[in-house]
Scaffold this motif. Structure first.
Motif, PDB file in Angstrom:
ATOM      1  N   LEU A   1      30.558  23.873  22.696  1.00  0.00           N
ATOM      2  CA  LEU A   1      30.689  24.436  21.348  1.00  0.00           C
ATOM      3  C   LEU A   1      29.386  24.381  20.557  1.00  0.00           C
ATOM      4  O   LEU A   1      29.383  24.612  19.345  1.00  0.00           O
ATOM      5  CB  LEU A   1      31.771  23.668  20.564  1.00  0.00           C
ATOM      6  CG  LEU A   1      33.203  23.727  21.091  1.00  0.00           C
ATOM      7  CD1 LEU A   1      34.117  22.924  20.163  1.00  0.00           C
ATOM      8  CD2 LEU A   1      33.691  25.155  21.217  1.00  0.00           C
ATOM      9  N   THR A   2      28.296  24.088  21.238  1.00  0.00           N
ATOM     10  CA  THR A   2      27.023  23.853  20.537  1.00  0.00           C
ATOM     11  C   THR A   2      26.621  25.027  19.653  1.00  0.00           C
ATOM     12  O   THR A   2      26.298  24.854  18.470  1.00  0.00           O
ATOM     13  CB  THR A   2      25.905  23.551  21.541  1.00  0.00           C
ATOM     14  OG1 THR A   2      26.265  22.410  22.324  1.00  0.00           O
ATOM     15  CG2 THR A   2      24.601  23.270  20.818  1.00  0.00           C
ATOM     16  N   LYS A   3      26.629  26.205  20.204  1.00  0.00           N
ATOM     17  CA  LYS A   3      26.180  27.371  19.438  1.00  0.00           C
ATOM     18  C   LYS A   3      27.040  27.557  18.188  1.00  0.00           C
ATOM     19  O   LYS A   3      26.528  27.829  17.099  1.00  0.00           O
ATOM     20  CB  LYS A   3      26.243  28.627  20.317  1.00  0.00           C
ATOM     21  CG  LYS A   3      25.658  29.858  19.653  1.00  0.00           C
ATOM     22  CD  LYS A   3      25.629  31.039  20.613  1.00  0.00           C
ATOM     23  CE  LYS A   3      25.003  32.266  19.949  1.00  0.00           C
ATOM     24  NZ  LYS A   3      24.976  33.429  20.879  1.00  0.00           N
ATOM     25  N   TRP A   4      28.356  27.403  18.337  1.00  0.00           N
ATOM     26  CA  TRP A   4      29.264  27.531  17.199  1.00  0.00           C
ATOM     27  C   TRP A   4      29.013  26.449  16.159  1.00  0.00           C
ATOM     28  O   TRP A   4      29.141  26.683  14.946  1.00  0.00           O
ATOM     29  CB  TRP A   4      30.717  27.425  17.690  1.00  0.00           C
ATOM     30  CG  TRP A   4      31.689  27.182  16.576  1.00  0.00           C
ATOM     31  CD1 TRP A   4      32.267  28.109  15.767  1.00  0.00           C
ATOM     32  CD2 TRP A   4      32.163  25.897  16.114  1.00  0.00           C
ATOM     33  NE1 TRP A   4      33.072  27.493  14.821  1.00  0.00           N
ATOM     34  CE2 TRP A   4      33.029  26.142  15.023  1.00  0.00           C
ATOM     35  CE3 TRP A   4      31.950  24.580  16.524  1.00  0.00           C
ATOM     36  CZ2 TRP A   4      33.670  25.114  14.336  1.00  0.00           C
ATOM     37  CZ3 TRP A   4      32.585  23.561  15.847  1.00  0.00           C
ATOM     38  CH2 TRP A   4      33.439  23.819  14.769  1.00  0.00           C
ATOM     39  N   SER A   5      28.624  25.259  16.612  1.00  0.00           N
ATOM     40  CA  SER A   5      28.575  24.088  15.738  1.00  0.00           C
ATOM     41  C   SER A   5      27.286  23.929  14.949  1.00  0.00           C
ATOM     42  O   SER A   5      27.179  23.037  14.114  1.00  0.00           O
ATOM     43  CB  SER A   5      28.798  22.819  16.566  1.00  0.00           C
ATOM     44  OG  SER A   5      27.682  22.560  17.408  1.00  0.00           O
ATOM     45  N   ILE A   6      26.298  24.781  15.198  1.00  0.00           N
ATOM     46  CA  ILE A   6      25.042  24.692  14.436  1.00  0.00           C
ATOM     47  C   ILE A   6      25.234  25.419  13.103  1.00  0.00           C
ATOM     48  O   ILE A   6      25.544  26.607  13.076  1.00  0.00           O
ATOM     49  CB  ILE A   6      23.866  25.318  15.209  1.00  0.00           C
ATOM     50  CG1 ILE A   6      23.722  24.666  16.581  1.00  0.00           C
ATOM     51  CG2 ILE A   6      22.574  25.179  14.404  1.00  0.00           C
ATOM     52  CD1 ILE A   6      23.457  23.177  16.564  1.00  0.00           C
ATOM     53  N   PRO A   7      25.048  24.720  11.980  1.00  0.00           N
ATOM     54  CA  PRO A   7      25.290  25.343  10.671  1.00  0.00           C
ATOM     55  C   PRO A   7      24.349  26.508  10.385  1.00  0.00           C
ATOM     56  O   PRO A   7      23.235  26.575  10.906  1.00  0.00           O
ATOM     57  CB  PRO A   7      25.031  24.194   9.681  1.00  0.00           C
ATOM     58  CG  PRO A   7      25.121  22.950  10.483  1.00  0.00           C
ATOM     59  CD  PRO A   7      24.646  23.311  11.855  1.00  0.00           C
ATOM     60  N   GLN A   8      24.801  27.385   9.553  1.00  0.00           N
ATOM     61  CA  GLN A   8      24.045  28.584   9.207  1.00  0.00           C
ATOM     62  C   GLN A   8      22.718  28.258   8.514  1.00  0.00           C
ATOM     63  O   GLN A   8      21.753  29.017   8.621  1.00  0.00           O
ATOM     64  CB  GLN A   8      24.908  29.466   8.292  1.00  0.00           C
ATOM     65  CG  GLN A   8      24.332  30.835   8.003  1.00  0.00           C
ATOM     66  CD  GLN A   8      25.288  31.682   7.177  1.00  0.00           C
ATOM     67  OE1 GLN A   8      26.503  31.474   7.205  1.00  0.00           O
ATOM     68  NE2 GLN A   8      24.752  32.638   6.429  1.00  0.00           N
ATOM     69  N   ASP A   9      22.661  27.123   7.827  1.00  0.00           N
ATOM     70  CA  ASP A   9      21.457  26.774   7.090  1.00  0.00           C
ATOM     71  C   ASP A   9      20.425  26.036   7.941  1.00  0.00           C
ATOM     72  O   ASP A   9      19.379  25.618   7.418  1.00  0.00           O
ATOM     73  CB  ASP A   9      21.799  25.929   5.859  1.00  0.00           C
ATOM     74  CG  ASP A   9      22.725  24.771   6.173  1.00  0.00           C
ATOM     75  OD1 ASP A   9      23.674  24.962   6.950  1.00  0.00           O
ATOM     76  OD2 ASP A   9      22.518  23.665   5.631  1.00  0.00           O
ATOM     77  N   PHE A  10      20.679  25.873   9.247  1.00  0.00           N
ATOM     78  CA  PHE A  10      19.759  25.151  10.113  1.00  0.00           C
ATOM     79  C   PHE A  10      18.904  26.104  10.936  1.00  0.00           C
ATOM     80  O   PHE A  10      19.419  26.980  11.634  1.00  0.00           O
ATOM     81  CB  PHE A  10      20.524  24.204  11.049  1.00  0.00           C
ATOM     82  CG  PHE A  10      20.752  22.838  10.449  1.00  0.00           C
ATOM     83  CD1 PHE A  10      20.132  21.715  10.958  1.00  0.00           C
ATOM     84  CD2 PHE A  10      21.578  22.687   9.346  1.00  0.00           C
ATOM     85  CE1 PHE A  10      20.313  20.466  10.392  1.00  0.00           C
ATOM     86  CE2 PHE A  10      21.786  21.443   8.770  1.00  0.00           C
ATOM     87  CZ  PHE A  10      21.157  20.332   9.301  1.00  0.00           C
ATOM     88  N   HIS A  11      17.607  25.905  10.859  1.00  0.00           N
ATOM     89  CA  HIS A  11      16.643  26.684  11.635  1.00  0.00           C
ATOM     90  C   HIS A  11      16.555  26.157  13.067  1.00  0.00           C
ATOM     91  O   HIS A  11      16.312  26.914  14.005  1.00  0.00           O
ATOM     92  CB  HIS A  11      15.266  26.599  10.945  1.00  0.00           C
ATOM     93  CG  HIS A  11      14.152  27.242  11.689  1.00  0.00           C
ATOM     94  ND1 HIS A  11      14.027  28.608  11.800  1.00  0.00           N
ATOM     95  CD2 HIS A  11      13.101  26.710  12.366  1.00  0.00           C
ATOM     96  CE1 HIS A  11      12.944  28.888  12.514  1.00  0.00           C
ATOM     97  NE2 HIS A  11      12.374  27.764  12.866  1.00  0.00           N
ATOM     98  N   ASP A  12      16.786  24.862  13.243  1.00  0.00           N
ATOM     99  CA  ASP A  12      16.677  24.198  14.543  1.00  0.00           C
ATOM    100  C   ASP A  12      18.002  24.298  15.299  1.00  0.00           C
ATOM    101  O   ASP A  12      18.962  23.601  14.997  1.00  0.00           O
ATOM    102  CB  ASP A  12      16.298  22.729  14.336  1.00  0.00           C
ATOM    103  CG  ASP A  12      16.065  21.990  15.644  1.00  0.00           C
ATOM    104  OD1 ASP A  12      16.186  22.616  16.717  1.00  0.00           O
ATOM    105  OD2 ASP A  12      15.752  20.784  15.594  1.00  0.00           O
ATOM    106  N   ALA A  13      18.045  25.154  16.309  1.00  0.00           N
ATOM    107  CA  ALA A  13      19.272  25.362  17.084  1.00  0.00           C
ATOM    108  C   ALA A  13      19.515  24.257  18.102  1.00  0.00           C
ATOM    109  O   ALA A  13      20.534  24.257  18.795  1.00  0.00           O
ATOM    110  CB  ALA A  13      19.213  26.712  17.802  1.00  0.00           C
ATOM    111  N   LYS A  14      18.579  23.300  18.192  1.00  0.00           N
ATOM    112  CA  LYS A  14      18.718  22.208  19.162  1.00  0.00           C
ATOM    113  C   LYS A  14      18.956  20.870  18.460  1.00  0.00           C
ATOM    114  O   LYS A  14      18.710  19.820  19.030  1.00  0.00           O
ATOM    115  CB  LYS A  14      17.472  22.130  20.047  1.00  0.00           C
ATOM    116  CG  LYS A  14      17.265  23.363  20.919  1.00  0.00           C
ATOM    117  CD  LYS A  14      16.024  23.205  21.805  1.00  0.00           C
ATOM    118  CE  LYS A  14      15.823  24.428  22.688  1.00  0.00           C
ATOM    119  NZ  LYS A  14      14.619  24.282  23.553  1.00  0.00           N
TER     120      LYS A  14
END
Length: 314
Positions: free
Chosen positions: A290-303
């Protein structure tokens, strides 16, 4: 207008509007967008927190902090006294987080939808709320968890516990720190949730899991939902050995599975950038990344983290 002024102005105009629409007080404004400004900026209502790395402070060529502060004051209208600066050090097997400040606590109660969390902006390296786990908190808060049993391991200040309890769950929160467990109880009270109806257990999570996994439990004694969000690495006087998520995650997940109901769910998260889920876990359980889904919209760092939803094979 300098590059950092222009970037901060654009980000602030967009993200402030987005946060207000989503009823969010705390969000990530800036995330090392410009190489010459390797900083992170989080906004918390009338306050903002700047994180810089120790190596960047030492490297005078990257000492552009005054320009960033000036941009926050002039483009976002933050008061200089409401800007907090923190320094992150490289975490290795000898490193432990300690108190950051001896000044009076700067406390801010941050709203996130219908829930709020107590933040201490100046006392520790972190504020008490991991912003990158907002999607999971919001998901849990809106789940049908009435009278479900939830176990939150490495619970920190209990934000995921509060979200689960808000949805009606009976939550057991486990952490090795009395400070964090007391903070978690404060968060329950802040949301008018009676902490006496839930459990707060101070114990080494590895020992707690190993001990309970050995028990023969009835199905009704097991958990409907387990949240496992361990640190990448940890070593303290209370632990018998160095904890490393890459080498220890198989044992952790297997022990969690023994405490999980047949139709239960385990949410497993960690922030080790090089982390790889062992093949044995993927073979033994139903795993959904679920990593991709769980990264918030306001975060530039996808990792910033990884998140897996794990279920027992039917």
């Amino acid at each position: 207008m300098s590059a950092i002024h222009g970037r901060i102005k654009k980000l602030y105009r967009h993200k402030k509007k987005w946060a207000r629409k989503n009823k969010i007080d705390s969000y990530r404004l800036y995330d090392r967008d410009i190489p010459d400004f390797p900083f992170i900026v989080d906004c918390h209502g009338p306050y903002c927190v700047i994180y810089r790395r120790e190596i960047d402070r030492i490297d005078e060529k990257k000492n552009h902090l005054p320009l960033l502060i000036d941009a926050l004051i002039n483009e976002c209208e933050y008061s200089e006294k409401n800007i907090v600066i923190k320094e992150r050090k490289v975490q290795d097997e000898t490193f432990q987080y300690t108190k950051e400040s001896t000044h009076q606590d700067l406390v801010f109660n941050s709203k996130e939808g219908e829930i709020q969390f107590k933040l201490i902006l100046n006392r520790y390296i972190d504020t008490g709320l991991f912003l990158d786990h907002r999607p999971l908190r919001q998901k849990l808060a809106n789940e049908q968890l009435e009278d479900k049993n939830v176990l939150n391991l490495f619970c920190y200040t209990g934000s995921l516990s509060v979200a689960s309890a808000h949805a009606g769950a009976i939550v057991t929160s486990v952490d090795m720190s009395n400070t964090y467990l007391n903070w978690a109880e404060d968060n329950f009270k802040l949301n008018n949730i009676d902490p006496n109806k839930h459990k707060f257990i101070r114990e080494d999570v590895l020992k707690y899991l190993a001990h309970n996994a050995q028990k023969i439990l009835k199905e009704e004694e097991k958990y409907d939902l387990i949240i496992l969000d361990p640190p990448s690495m940890s070593k303290s006087k209370k632990m018998e050995k160095l904890f490393d998520i890459q080498s220890d995650h198989i044992e952790l997940i297997n022990n969690c599975a023994k405490l999980l109901k047949k139709d239960g769910t385990l949410y497993f998260s960690n922030n080790l950038r090089s982390f790889k889920l062992d093949e044995s876990v993927q073979e033994s359980f139903d795993v959904k990344d679920l990593t991709k889904w769980s990264i918030p919209q306001d975060f530039h760092d996808a990792k910033i983290h990884k998140l897996y939803k794990i279920n027992l094979h039917c």
